[in-house]
Design a protein around this motif. Sequence first.
Motif, PDB file in Angstrom:
ATOM      1  N   LEU A 154       0.820  -1.250  -0.115  1.00 37.50           N
ATOM      2  CA  LEU A 154      -0.248  -0.047  -0.017  1.00 37.50           C
ATOM      3  C   LEU A 154       0.970   1.356  -0.066  1.00 37.50           C
ATOM      4  O   LEU A 154       0.502   2.119  -0.659  1.00 37.50           O
ATOM      5  CB  LEU A 154      -1.051  -0.079   1.296  1.00 37.50           C
ATOM      6  N   LEU A 155       1.974   1.207   0.739  1.00 40.05           N
ATOM      7  CA  LEU A 155       2.733   2.331   0.793  1.00 40.05           C
ATOM      8  C   LEU A 155       3.325   2.684  -0.564  1.00 40.05           C
ATOM      9  O   LEU A 155       3.609   3.749  -0.902  1.00 40.05           O
ATOM     10  CB  LEU A 155       3.905   2.251   1.914  1.00 40.05           C
ATOM     11  N   SER A 156       3.583   1.709  -1.227  1.00 36.10           N
ATOM     12  CA  SER A 156       4.316   1.795  -2.602  1.00 36.10           C
ATOM     13  C   SER A 156       2.993   2.267  -3.426  1.00 36.10           C
ATOM     14  O   SER A 156       3.335   3.179  -4.292  1.00 36.10           O
ATOM     15  CB  SER A 156       4.816   0.684  -2.938  1.00 36.10           C
ATOM     16  N   ALA A 157       1.919   1.782  -3.602  1.00 34.49           N
ATOM     17  CA  ALA A 157       0.896   2.188  -4.449  1.00 34.49           C
ATOM     18  C   ALA A 157       0.300   3.678  -4.062  1.00 34.49           C
ATOM     19  O   ALA A 157      -0.211   4.218  -5.124  1.00 34.49           O
ATOM     20  CB  ALA A 157      -0.504   1.257  -4.074  1.00 34.49           C
ATOM     21  N   LEU A 158       0.678   4.035  -2.967  1.00 33.83           N
ATOM     22  CA  LEU A 158       0.274   5.434  -2.997  1.00 33.83           C
ATOM     23  C   LEU A 158       0.938   6.424  -3.662  1.00 33.83           C
ATOM     24  O   LEU A 158       0.550   7.745  -3.875  1.00 33.83           O
ATOM     25  CB  LEU A 158       0.349   5.815  -1.332  1.00 33.83           C
ATOM     26  N   SER A 159       2.028   6.253  -3.995  1.00 28.08           N
ATOM     27  CA  SER A 159       2.810   6.948  -5.003  1.00 28.08           C
ATOM     28  C   SER A 159       2.327   6.887  -6.610  1.00 28.08           C
ATOM     29  O   SER A 159       2.847   7.325  -7.291  1.00 28.08           O
ATOM     30  CB  SER A 159       4.538   6.589  -4.971  1.00 28.08           C
ATOM     31  N   SER A 160       1.294   5.976  -6.971  1.00 27.94           N
ATOM     32  CA  SER A 160       0.995   5.762  -8.078  1.00 27.94           C
ATOM     33  C   SER A 160       0.062   7.026  -8.716  1.00 27.94           C
ATOM     34  O   SER A 160      -0.134   7.012  -9.869  1.00 27.94           O
ATOM     35  CB  SER A 160       0.358   4.392  -8.176  1.00 27.94           C
ATOM     36  N   GLY A 161      -0.581   7.734  -8.011  1.00 27.80           N
ATOM     37  CA  GLY A 161      -1.421   8.840  -8.348  1.00 27.80           C
ATOM     38  C   GLY A 161      -2.751   8.315  -8.428  1.00 27.80           C
ATOM     39  O   GLY A 161      -3.760   9.160  -8.716  1.00 27.80           O
ATOM     40  N   ASP A 162      -3.058   7.084  -7.892  1.00 26.89           N
ATOM     41  CA  ASP A 162      -4.316   6.521  -7.740  1.00 26.89           C
ATOM     42  C   ASP A 162      -5.136   7.145  -6.482  1.00 26.89           C
ATOM     43  O   ASP A 162      -4.191   7.825  -5.796  1.00 26.89           O
ATOM     44  CB  ASP A 162      -4.359   4.958  -7.791  1.00 26.89           C
ATOM     45  N   THR A 163      -6.420   7.161  -6.570  1.00 28.66           N
ATOM     46  CA  THR A 163      -6.997   7.512  -5.387  1.00 28.66           C
ATOM     47  C   THR A 163      -6.350   6.696  -4.140  1.00 28.66           C
ATOM     48  O   THR A 163      -6.222   5.495  -4.244  1.00 28.66           O
ATOM     49  CB  THR A 163      -8.683   7.375  -5.361  1.00 28.66           C
ATOM     50  N   LEU A 164      -6.911   6.862  -2.919  1.00 31.50           N
ATOM     51  CA  LEU A 164      -6.377   6.280  -1.841  1.00 31.50           C
ATOM     52  C   LEU A 164      -7.217   4.938  -1.742  1.00 31.50           C
ATOM     53  O   LEU A 164      -6.568   3.862  -1.432  1.00 31.50           O
ATOM     54  CB  LEU A 164      -6.435   6.966  -0.447  1.00 31.50           C
ATOM     55  N   ALA A 165      -8.345   4.907  -1.949  1.00 29.13           N
ATOM     56  CA  ALA A 165      -9.072   3.852  -2.078  1.00 29.13           C
ATOM     57  C   ALA A 165      -8.575   2.841  -3.243  1.00 29.13           C
ATOM     58  O   ALA A 165      -8.820   1.563  -3.129  1.00 29.13           O
ATOM     59  CB  ALA A 165     -10.954   4.109  -2.345  1.00 29.13           C
ATOM     60  N   GLY A 166      -8.400   3.355  -4.254  1.00 33.07           N
ATOM     61  CA  GLY A 166      -7.811   2.675  -5.429  1.00 33.07           C
ATOM     62  C   GLY A 166      -6.595   1.813  -5.136  1.00 33.07           C
ATOM     63  O   GLY A 166      -6.309   0.797  -5.465  1.00 33.07           O
ATOM     64  N   VAL A 221      -5.108   2.586   8.214  1.00 37.74           N
ATOM     65  CA  VAL A 221      -5.012   4.028   7.909  1.00 37.74           C
ATOM     66  C   VAL A 221      -3.995   4.352   6.928  1.00 37.74           C
ATOM     67  O   VAL A 221      -2.796   3.905   7.129  1.00 37.74           O
ATOM     68  CB  VAL A 221      -4.701   4.886   9.335  1.00 37.74           C
ATOM     69  N   ALA A 222      -4.524   5.358   5.949  1.00 36.32           N
ATOM     70  CA  ALA A 222      -3.335   5.951   4.936  1.00 36.32           C
ATOM     71  C   ALA A 222      -3.434   7.219   5.110  1.00 36.32           C
ATOM     72  O   ALA A 222      -4.568   8.012   4.866  1.00 36.32           O
ATOM     73  CB  ALA A 222      -3.884   5.261   3.690  1.00 36.32           C
ATOM     74  N   LEU A 223      -2.186   8.006   4.871  1.00 34.15           N
ATOM     75  CA  LEU A 223      -2.191   9.359   4.607  1.00 34.15           C
ATOM     76  C   LEU A 223      -1.284   9.593   3.698  1.00 34.15           C
ATOM     77  O   LEU A 223      -0.103   9.076   3.335  1.00 34.15           O
ATOM     78  CB  LEU A 223      -1.624   9.796   6.175  1.00 34.15           C
ATOM     79  N   ARG A 224      -1.620  10.784   2.744  1.00 33.06           N
ATOM     80  CA  ARG A 224      -0.997  11.221   1.603  1.00 33.06           C
ATOM     81  C   ARG A 224      -0.885  12.625   1.681  1.00 33.06           C
ATOM     82  O   ARG A 224      -2.097  13.355   1.971  1.00 33.06           O
ATOM     83  CB  ARG A 224      -1.407  10.616   0.269  1.00 33.06           C
ATOM     84  N   TRP A 225       0.041  13.315   1.292  1.00 32.45           N
ATOM     85  CA  TRP A 225       0.178  14.933   1.357  1.00 32.45           C
ATOM     86  C   TRP A 225       1.114  15.582   0.204  1.00 32.45           C
ATOM     87  O   TRP A 225       1.964  14.791  -0.372  1.00 32.45           O
ATOM     88  CB  TRP A 225       0.646  15.390   2.613  1.00 32.45           C
ATOM     89  N   ASP A 226       0.626  16.611  -0.121  1.00 26.84           N
ATOM     90  CA  ASP A 226       1.526  17.385  -1.128  1.00 26.84           C
ATOM     91  C   ASP A 226       1.815  18.635  -0.215  1.00 26.84           C
ATOM     92  O   ASP A 226       1.560  18.949   0.746  1.00 26.84           O
ATOM     93  CB  ASP A 226       0.618  17.515  -2.542  1.00 26.84           C
ATOM     94  N   ALA A 227       2.113  19.756  -1.311  1.00 28.46           N
ATOM     95  CA  ALA A 227       2.444  20.994  -0.726  1.00 28.46           C
ATOM     96  C   ALA A 227       1.337  21.731   0.047  1.00 28.46           C
ATOM     97  O   ALA A 227       1.514  22.723   1.014  1.00 28.46           O
ATOM     98  CB  ALA A 227       3.291  21.978  -1.708  1.00 28.46           C
ATOM     99  N   SER A 228       0.216  21.415  -0.301  1.00 27.40           N
ATOM    100  CA  SER A 228      -1.002  22.141   0.120  1.00 27.40           C
ATOM    101  C   SER A 228      -2.136  21.330   0.963  1.00 27.40           C
ATOM    102  O   SER A 228      -3.105  22.005   1.639  1.00 27.40           O
ATOM    103  CB  SER A 228      -1.581  22.918  -0.936  1.00 27.40           C
ATOM    104  N   GLU A 229      -2.116  20.109   0.844  1.00 25.42           N
ATOM    105  CA  GLU A 229      -3.276  19.241   1.258  1.00 25.42           C
ATOM    106  C   GLU A 229      -2.879  17.878   1.816  1.00 25.42           C
ATOM    107  O   GLU A 229      -1.825  17.240   1.332  1.00 25.42           O
ATOM    108  CB  GLU A 229      -4.084  19.126   0.003  1.00 25.42           C
ATOM    109  N   LEU A 230      -3.664  17.232   2.825  1.00 29.44           N
ATOM    110  CA  LEU A 230      -3.526  16.049   3.353  1.00 29.44           C
ATOM    111  C   LEU A 230      -4.680  15.348   2.808  1.00 29.44           C
ATOM    112  O   LEU A 230      -5.849  15.653   2.931  1.00 29.44           O
ATOM    113  CB  LEU A 230      -3.498  16.082   4.922  1.00 29.44           C
ATOM    114  N   GLU A 231      -4.523  14.129   2.404  1.00 29.82           N
ATOM    115  CA  GLU A 231      -5.453  13.112   2.052  1.00 29.82           C
ATOM    116  C   GLU A 231      -5.391  12.088   2.943  1.00 29.82           C
ATOM    117  O   GLU A 231      -4.479  11.719   3.355  1.00 29.82           O
ATOM    118  CB  GLU A 231      -5.752  12.455   0.686  1.00 29.82           C
TER     119      GLU A 231
END
Length: 273
Positions: free
Chosen positions: A58-70, A100-110
């Motif tokens: 999952l940690l690897s897949a979170l960098s794919s650009g897919d949604t968190l659910a995807g 629990v999964a968390l992903r962020w960029d310069a402006s937002e947390l998902e």
Amino acid sequence: MPFRLATAPAKPDRPNEDFAAVGTDAAVLLDGAGTPPGTESGCVHGVAWYSHTLGGLLLSALSSGDTLAGALASSIERVNRLHADTCDLKHSDTPSSTVVALRWDASELEYLVLADSSLVLDRAGTSPEVVTDDREAVVGAELRKPMDALPTGTPEHEQAVRDYVAALADHRNRPGEFWVANTDPGAADEAITGRVGLDEVAAVALLSDGATRLADRFGLATWRDTLDTLADAGPDALIARVREAENSDPQGQRWPRAKNHDDATVVYGHTPA
């Protein structure tokens, strides 16, 4: 975003079925659903293998650009393929896990939360926001009463735990019941998801339910207290406080529970100033 992480197994002679990891723009925490001693799962690998394998994928897949659910759905499918030839994936007690999964960029947390691990957002100037999926607790409230009436650690309690786990399996991953990650990728669509501006959050905490006991089961701390402990003393200190409370009630007379100790894991991070 700097993070601190701590984890402790329920017992030193048993595998830690929690998993947590942090990448450059994502973090995950999983709590594998353990099968009581004497219970078959149909999986030759075990719960720790399942949660650790799913968590890494999952940690690897979170960098794919897919949604968190995807990303979660595709990771569940990949784990299925890894052990479909060796294990009975249709077994009612096949390993499962919270997520629990968390992903962020310069402006937002998902975020994504599935089952009873928790995400706590420390919002500046207001009370902490706790994101948790309580559907299993709601379903299990009546089912657990025989177990909670018995002293923890006794043979009668151990049998009641096995009965509770078996009864709970009839409600797992069914519409209107509760959902966890196991073999059905569709469980990912049942997760709680959301977004929040990075500038609205001072800190975040991902916690397995073994680490939230002070606040949500024992009533010995508020969520504000929990975040303050993490900020001032770190994740190890929070887990130590949980263990101290558990040791003060070894038979579960004050706080009925399936296990005296549970695997406890904390991931705590400060957002950029």
